[in-house]
Structures are given as C-alpha cells and as structure tokens.
Design a protein around this motif. Structure first.
Motif: not given
Lengths: 220, 220
Positions: B140-166
């Motif tokens: 949790m205290g590792n910024k590079a890791y947390m940033d990576g998780v956040m970025e990947a989650s945003d990436h996947l989250g966008g597809w999840i919302e789009a897939a639910q929308a279509n």
DNA sequence: GTCTATAATCAGATAGAC
DNA sequence: GTCTATCTGATTATAGAC
C-alpha cells in the motif's frame, strides 16, 4: 462435538473402551473432547491466518494447554492441519447428505457452493498453501481426509453428471473441471475483497459470487 | 529489461545522471541491470513457492550475489515482493495498452483474463498471501505499485462499463465485482489442479477456465 | 498426559572489512 | 556495493520431572 469423530490413531483407545467400558470410556471422552478443542482452535487459526502464519504456540495458547501436550495428541504442525481438514470434510459430508436427493441436481450444486462460501466468510474454512510439499504428503497419507475428499467428490460428481444429463449444466465442460471450479469457491479471494472494499453483507456477497459462478460474466 | 524501470527510491541516481551524464549513466545502468536480475529472480521464486516459502537466501543464491548485497538494493523481503509486483503491473499495463481500443470491450476483458492466466501457467505470476498485514502495508505504501493497480483498474473499469452499456456483460453485476472476478483469475487454483490431474495442455486449460468464467457453469 | 525448560534450526537482517 | 561472518528472534520439536 461430533460423537463419531475419527482421529488419525484411534485404535488404542477404541480397543480399551471395549475392555473397560465405563471408566475408560470416560477417559476416552475426555481425550476426544480435548482433541476436539484443539481441532477447533486450529481450524479457526487456519482460517484466520493460514498455515504458514499459524504457530503451534498460538494453538497451545488458544486451547489453554502447554505446547508439549499438543505434541502428545498430534505429532506435527502438519498433522494439526490435517485434523482440521478432516473436521471440515466431515462437516461437508454431513451437509451434502442433508441435501434432498430428489431436488434438482443443479440446485444441490449451488447449495454446496453456497455452503463453502458461508463457511469461508464465517472464518471457519481453513486455508492451506497448495505448494507446501510436506503438508501435501501429510494430507495424502491421511486416510480419513482422503476418504472424505473422495466421498464428497463422488457426491458432487453424481449431481454434476445428472445436471449435465438433464441439460441444466453446461455439457461442454468436463465434469472434473466443474468439480474443481466448485471446490475453488472455498478459497475464492473475491469474497474477502468484496467484504473489505464494499459495504455488502455476507449474504449479498455470496449471492453475487454464486451468480458469477453459475451464470457467468457475460450477459444472458 | 525494461529501460524505464521505476525503483522505490530512484531520485538519487537520477539526479546524479544529469550531473555526470556519461560515467554515472553507465553505473546507473549496471545498477538497474542488477536490480532487474533481482526482480526477475524474486518474480520466479514468488510464482514457484509463494511469499512465505521463498527465502532471501534463495533469492541471493539465484541472483549470484551475497545476501547482504541484496539488502543494499531492497530493505526487506516485503520490498522485494513489492518490486516484483511493480514489475508485473508494468507488464500488465503494457499488455492492456496494446489491446485495440476499437475492439469489443468484452473481448478485451477476455484477453486480459487470458493474459493473466497465461502468466500464471508460465510460472511468472507472483503469489502473495492476502492475509499478511506487513506485506499489505508495504504494498500500500509503494506508490509505483498503487499507481499500477489504479491504472490497470481504470483500464479494465472502462471496458467493464462499456461492455455493460452495449449489453455484452451482465448488467446486474456491480462493476467492482466483475473487476475482482477478473483479478482473481491471476491466482485461480483451478489452473494448477487441471494441469496436475489431467493431461490438458495449457491452452486448453485456459480456454476451459475462460469459458466457465464468462459463460458460467449453467447451460445456456 | 501435562507441565517447564530447552534444544535445534532456520530465516530475516546487520556489522564491518575491503 | 560487495563480501564474510554474525546477530537476533521466532518456531518447530523434544527432554525430563511430576
């Protein structure tokens, strides 16, 4: 707790019990009661922290006896874990047997998955590292455990085949893959994640995971 | 291996590099090369045996340096694990970015799940105990890791919302539950079970688990 | 069988020379 | 920064009295 408990080496006490019914039966009961207390403590600690993080000192402290006394009942940490696994397999067996034989097989499979997840969320599902080879060897060498696994697999396997036969379960999946998928619900990290990061109640979490497991992520 | 690696404390060397370009750049390269070798060894060992069973001695032996030298690069075993996680998150980020933005979002989600499972079966997916609190704190205290998780989650989250929308992804599932379910494919024990007990090839195993994950156990 | 006390080992982390 | 040698603490397991 369970009268028909099957420890790893019950032969001696059982034999004595038939020789001196009254007194030794009482001593045997005491023995089993203590072993049951040990198993319950191990079960809770294994669910809480996992095998590696659990220490034998903790177990002894939780039971309220000396560590050396523990080793009179179970000869190693691995045997402790095995005893806990035997215990849950017995609970599983009892649950599976309680399910109605005339119900839809797919419903019984769902019920079994739900039961495992309830156990996990209740903190009563021991978690063991699948890579530990000495632990694996101990489990594989434990007849009561292996019998329990086999019996449960037969139970579930019958329902899987029946559910595929009546068209309620995906017939393109090998039964063994279905079985593994169900067993994996007992250690699904999604359960804890949903509990930690959302405000969902346990029942809602289980419904959610059950839905993704049986209905899949795709829209229907 | 990756030129733009981001260690936990890169400020000093980076600053020096701008002061004495030629020589210190070389030294920094040597440093990063060695740290990369360490991270790769840690990554492999974490995938192979898990965090608890991996010892720092092993890591040092695998890299071919003394244990004390390891601690000059990473201040604790937890930091080693964190570095390995940062590494995989960077690989994940690179893969996710390589997926076509104009593809069906559900297809990209499938591709992401497939990628994680391929990594796991290839022995390149570090496995960490989710209950270890000090490890959690380090991550949790590792910024590079947390940033990576956040970025990947945003990436996947966008597809999840789009897939639910279509309408291709089940709209009754909370996006966060879908996200967790996908992440869980990175540590799915079904993969190893199928490999151990059956003669399936890795590709067949992945297709099977992918099918159960997206299409569910129920017949369609 | 239960206890106290202690072995025996192993693993994470550090000291200090170079 | 790298090494050898060591410390420190934790953990499994056992000895031996009662």
């Amino acid at each position: 707790m369970k009268p028909n408990k099957m420890p790893a080496a019950p032969s001696a006490s059982t034999t004595k019990a038939s020789a001196k019914p009254a007194k030794v039966s009482f001593k045997a009961q005491m023995l089993l009661a203590r072993e049951d207390a040990i198993v319950q403590a191990v079960n809770r600690l294994l669910a809480e922290k996992g095998f590696d993080a659990m220490t034998v000192d903790e177990v002894a402290a939780n039971v309220g006896i000396a560590k050396a006394s523990l080793y009179k009942h179970f000869s190693s940490k691995e045997e402790l874990a095995a005893a806990a696994m035997v215990h849950v397999m017995q609970r599983a067996q009892a649950f599976l047997s309680s399910l109605p034989a005339d119900a839809a097989p797919i419903a019984n499979l769902r019920a079994a998955a739900r039961w495992m997840m309830q156990l996990k969320l209740a903190g009563e599902m021991p978690s063991l590292p699948s890579q530990n080879s000495t632990l694996r060897a101990t489990l594989m060498g434990n007849k009561a455990y292996m019998d329990g696994v086999m019996e449960a697999s037969d139970h579930l396997g019958g329902w899987i085949e029946a559910a595929q036969a009546n068209g309620s379960l995906n017939t393109t999946l090998p039964p063994i893959a279905v079985l593994y998928t169900l067993y994996a619900r007992a250690c699904d990290p999604v359960l804890e994640f949903l509990r930690l990061n959302d405000q969902l109640k346990d029942d809602a979490i289980i419904d959610l995971v059950l839905k993704t497991c049986f209905e899949g992520l795709n829209a229907r």
